[in-house]
Design a protein around this motif. Structure first.
Motif, PDB file in Angstrom:
ATOM      1  N   ALA A 176       0.823  -1.214   0.000  1.00 34.39           N
ATOM      2  CA  ALA A 176       0.000   0.000   0.000  1.00 34.39           C
ATOM      3  C   ALA A 176       0.855   1.262   0.000  1.00 34.39           C
ATOM      4  CB  ALA A 176      -0.916   0.008   1.223  1.00 34.39           C
ATOM      5  N   TYR A 178       3.563   1.770   2.235  1.00 34.81           N
ATOM      6  CA  TYR A 178       4.262   1.996   3.501  1.00 34.81           C
ATOM      7  C   TYR A 178       5.682   1.450   3.433  1.00 34.81           C
ATOM      8  CZ  TYR A 178      -0.105   3.286   5.860  1.00 34.81           C
ATOM      9  OH  TYR A 178      -1.256   3.922   6.240  1.00 34.81           O
ATOM     10  N   GLY A 201      -0.193   8.169  -0.636  1.00 34.19           N
ATOM     11  CA  GLY A 201      -1.539   8.286  -0.070  1.00 34.19           C
ATOM     12  C   GLY A 201      -1.740   7.500   1.203  1.00 34.19           C
ATOM     13  N   ILE A 202      -0.663   7.225   1.934  1.00 35.90           N
ATOM     14  CA  ILE A 202      -0.805   6.537   3.220  1.00 35.90           C
ATOM     15  C   ILE A 202      -1.260   7.566   4.271  1.00 35.90           C
ATOM     16  CG2 ILE A 202       0.901   4.821   2.586  1.00 35.90           C
ATOM     17  CD1 ILE A 202       1.886   7.421   5.116  1.00 35.90           C
ATOM     18  N   VAL A 203      -1.505   7.113   5.486  1.00 35.00           N
ATOM     19  CA  VAL A 203      -1.847   8.012   6.576  1.00 35.00           C
ATOM     20  C   VAL A 203      -0.772   7.898   7.644  1.00 35.00           C
ATOM     21  CG1 VAL A 203      -3.483   8.501   8.438  1.00 35.00           C
ATOM     22  CG2 VAL A 203      -4.312   7.965   6.153  1.00 35.00           C
ATOM     23  N   HIS A 226      -9.132  10.293  11.957  1.00 35.82           N
ATOM     24  CA  HIS A 226      -8.735   8.922  12.257  1.00 35.82           C
ATOM     25  C   HIS A 226      -8.713   8.694  13.771  1.00 35.82           C
ATOM     26  CE1 HIS A 226      -7.512   7.856   8.127  1.00 35.82           C
ATOM     27  NE2 HIS A 226      -7.231   9.151   8.029  1.00 35.82           N
ATOM     28  N   LYS A 251      -8.977  10.335   4.413  1.00 36.31           N
ATOM     29  CA  LYS A 251      -8.766   8.886   4.492  1.00 36.31           C
ATOM     30  C   LYS A 251      -7.426   8.469   3.894  1.00 36.31           C
ATOM     31  CE  LYS A 251     -13.646   7.556   4.517  1.00 36.31           C
ATOM     32  NZ  LYS A 251     -14.699   6.770   3.831  1.00 36.31           N
ATOM     33  N   TYR A 252      -6.879   9.291   3.007  1.00 33.61           N
ATOM     34  CA  TYR A 252      -5.559   9.009   2.428  1.00 33.61           C
ATOM     35  C   TYR A 252      -4.772  10.321   2.346  1.00 33.61           C
ATOM     36  CZ  TYR A 252      -9.168   9.482  -1.208  1.00 33.61           C
ATOM     37  OH  TYR A 252     -10.287   9.849  -1.923  1.00 33.61           O
ATOM     38  N   TYR A 446      -6.586   9.117  -6.311  1.00 32.60           N
ATOM     39  CA  TYR A 446      -5.940   8.159  -5.418  1.00 32.60           C
ATOM     40  C   TYR A 446      -6.142   6.730  -5.904  1.00 32.60           C
ATOM     41  CZ  TYR A 446      -5.058   5.119  -1.457  1.00 32.60           C
ATOM     42  OH  TYR A 446      -4.592   4.112  -0.662  1.00 32.60           O
ATOM     43  N   LYS A 447      -5.046   5.945  -5.895  1.00 33.83           N
ATOM     44  CA  LYS A 447      -5.088   4.523  -6.172  1.00 33.83           C
ATOM     45  C   LYS A 447      -4.109   3.844  -5.229  1.00 33.83           C
ATOM     46  CE  LYS A 447      -4.365   1.005  -9.752  1.00 33.83           C
ATOM     47  NZ  LYS A 447      -3.940   0.757 -11.157  1.00 33.83           N
ATOM     48  N   LYS A 448      -4.579   2.871  -4.499  1.00 35.54           N
ATOM     49  CA  LYS A 448      -3.750   2.208  -3.488  1.00 35.54           C
ATOM     50  C   LYS A 448      -2.431   1.717  -4.083  1.00 35.54           C
ATOM     51  CE  LYS A 448      -3.748  -1.608  -0.157  1.00 35.54           C
ATOM     52  NZ  LYS A 448      -4.519  -2.729   0.430  1.00 35.54           N
ATOM     53  N   TYR A 452       0.985   9.383  -5.570  1.00 40.78           N
ATOM     54  CA  TYR A 452      -0.153  10.277  -5.368  1.00 40.78           C
ATOM     55  C   TYR A 452       0.363  11.703  -5.261  1.00 40.78           C
ATOM     56  CZ  TYR A 452      -4.685  11.647  -3.232  1.00 40.78           C
ATOM     57  OH  TYR A 452      -5.914  12.212  -2.953  1.00 40.78           O
TER      58      TYR A 452
END
Length: 588
Positions: A176, A178, A201-203, A226, A251-252, A446-448, A452
């Motif tokens: 994803a 990370y 696009g991670i958090v 979150h 969310k991202y 956004y695309k996992k 991004y």
């Protein structure tokens, strides 16, 4: 077969439990050792030479007069073809030096002879997504464990004596986006880590684990909306949902906590920087986008936010906010203020009250900063709208928006490379770079696991005669006391000592020392490859030693564009160099 596998799994679990118990029983590095690291001279047990990470040593045998006698004692090669950027700060304890290398490796080395005691080489899977080279910035020591992170977003605890795995935990899903590159931090028996991957696009989040077992104690996401975790249960929400983020973009939302943090025992607060919001295209996310591009203070006992300060609200330039926040005591108006300082990628040097995050000052520390005209008394930037890239949705062809030339570039007036503070001179020593960029925005979704950005860029130097600049900055005034100019970008950390010296490295391959008061260059040594790591110093057998990892790489050759030409001739490498000042010379 299933029953046999269950037995093996149970045996493995028992072995890990026994290993964790042994770590507790055998002593090793204690919490008190960690708190005292800035004062003890015969070891280096934390990243930053103390939890506050001032990178100051009270050693003074090596000084302006004696440094001419500083000579190489040994050089240890990381070996193989896995070279690239070596950004690790080494640790020293009980005659052993621990240093990480590129591609998630770690070595234990005899600190007197340079002989390898053991090596751990992480088996990295295909498809890892590191942003800015395959670097690792160091490890943490606790009890008899040495703990470090890997590029596939795992945290590994090894036995200090054997290098055998005691426990291994997943930080997150590398597929994803990370990853992990920072040096972990130990606070009150907990190992504190963040996450890398801000361009995917991670958090971002900060989390604490029991250092002896690796089990999660708490988690704190840094993007509003979150919910955190405490002792295995949901805790509190970060901020207020949709207060400064539109729709579902929180969310991202980015905010990667990719550099690690500092800890101040006086306030009992952990300080972390948070990365850029996602995507770079700021037109898609109106609002401040809290708490991206910020400094945040967290209670280490429960993971709750105590305060936050956003250095670049609504960041549209990838100015990030992860740079280290260093606690220090500021003398101002006849009073001592419990302050903290940070040199931001956005070109401003900030001083805050570290107890509550209250804004004290923000001063430009590189030339030509133009995205903001300054900061108001409320601590918010005064934007210049001419230097925010144009909205691509208003472009006639549906492509990129208006191009702007903005200073500093997204690589930052100062990037990850840590600065140092001397309580003797009351100055911060800041590795900085003088560059700008052409920047434009583009449409993006956004695309996992995909990049991004929604932006394009080209970095260029602001001066013909130099890019890098080591600056001595007075935090009381924001003024530069002295400056050393370097042709190529500076990408290495800084060390300062009671011997009135400042050490840092250059891409041209030199480890250099400067007079801390005047900036005079007093010593240099060529290691054969660029230096982008943080030097350390320690005492053994009555002698003062200095050491640094060497190996050119990092973000500059990958993302630097035109400025990367200044280092195109630099050879890669992978080694650790140790220098000593013999007793006979120190006594002269």
């Amino acid at each position: 077969m299933a029953f046999r596998n269950q037995l093996l799994a149970a045996a493995s679990g028992i072995a890990l439990l026994i290993g964790a118990t042994a770590a507790s029983a055998e002593g090793g590095v204690t919490d008190q050792d960690i708190l005292n690291d800035a004062k003890t001279t015969d070891d280096v047990v934390t990243n930053g030479l103390g939890p506050q990470a001032q990178r100051y040593s009270p050693l003074k045998a090596i000084n302006k007069e004696t440094i001419k006698g500083l000579v190489p004692a040994w050089s240890f090669s990381f070996g193989g073809e896995k070279q690239r950027g070596q950004e690790s700060q080494a640790l020293v304890k009980d005659g052993v030096l621990y240093v990480t290398g590129s591609y998630s490796r770690i070595y234990a080395v005899n600190v007197r002879t340079g002989e390898k005691l053991w090596e751990y080489n992480a088996r990295l899977p295909e498809g890892i997504l590191p942003c800015c080279d395959v670097v690792n910035r160091g490890a943490a020591l606790y009890k008899n464990l040495v703990i470090f992170g890997t590029l596939d977003a795992k945290l590994v605890a090894l036995d200090q004596k054997t290098g055998k795995v005691v426990w291994k935990k997943d930080i997150d899903d590398f597929k994803a986006g990370y990853s992990y590159t920072a040096a972990p931090m130990i606070v009150k028996g907990k190992v504190i880590t963040g996450v890398s991957g801000g361009e995917f696009g991670i958090v971002g989040r900060i989390e604490a684990r029991d250092a002896e077992t690796g089990e999660i104690v708490w988690k704190r996401p840094v993007i509003e909306g979150h919910v955190g975790e405490l002792n295995g249960k949901p805790s509190t929400m970060t901020g207020k949902l949709n207060e400064s983020w539109p729709g579902d973009m929180w969310k991202y939302g980015g905010g990667a906590t990719w550099l690690g943090g500092t800890y101040d025992p006086e306030t009992n607060l952990i300080y972390f920087g948070t990365g850029n919001p996602g995507p770079w295209n700021s037109w898609l996310r109106p609002g401040d986008n809290k708490w991206s591009s910020s400094r945040v203070a967290i209670n280490p006992d429960n993971g709750e936010f105590v305060w936050g300060y956003q250095t670049t609200p609504h960041d549209g330039w990838d100015y990030d906010g992860v740079n280290e926040f260093i606690p220090f005591d500021l003398q101002k108006d006849g009073k001592t203020v419990k302050a903290g300082a940070t040199a931001d990628r956005n070109g401003f040097f900030f001083v805050l009250d570290r107890t509550n995050g209250k804004f004290i000052s923000a001063t430009p520390f590189v030339s030509g900063v133009n995205w903001a005209k300054g900061y108001g008394a409320d601590g918010r930037p005064i934007y210049d709208p001419e230097y925010r890239p144009g909205d691509p949705s208003k472009a006639a062809d549906g492509g990129k928006g208006k191009v702007v030339h903005v200073t500093p570039s997204f690589l930052g007036a100062k990037n990850w490379m840590p600065m140092a503070y001397s309580p003797d001179t009351k100055l911060f020593y800041v590795p900085s770079n003088e560059w700008g960029m052409d920047l434009w925005n583009e449409p993006v979704n956004y695309k996992k696991g995909a990049a991004y950005l929604g932006a394009g860029f080209n970095v260029s130097p602001n001066f013909k005669d130099h890019i890098g600049s080591l600056k001595a900055i007075d935090p009381a005034t924001g003024k530069t006391a002295w400056e050393y100019k370097n042709n190529a970008p500076l990408w290495a950390g800084v060390l300062t000592t009671a011997g009135n010296l400042v050490f840092t490295g250059t891409p041209e391959g030199f480890l250099k020392a400067f007079d801390a008061k005047t900036g005079e260059e007093v010593w240099k040594f060529q290691v054969g490859t660029g230096v982008v790591a943080s030097p350390i110093t320690w005492e053994q057998d009555g002698e003062q030693w200095v050491g640094v990892a060497a190996g050119w790489g990092g973000a500059v050759p990958l993302w630097g564009g035109e400025v990367a030409k200044s280092t195109s001739h630099v050879n890669q490498g992978g080694s650790f160099w140790a220098f000593r000042l013999p007793k006979t010379l120190a006594a002269n």
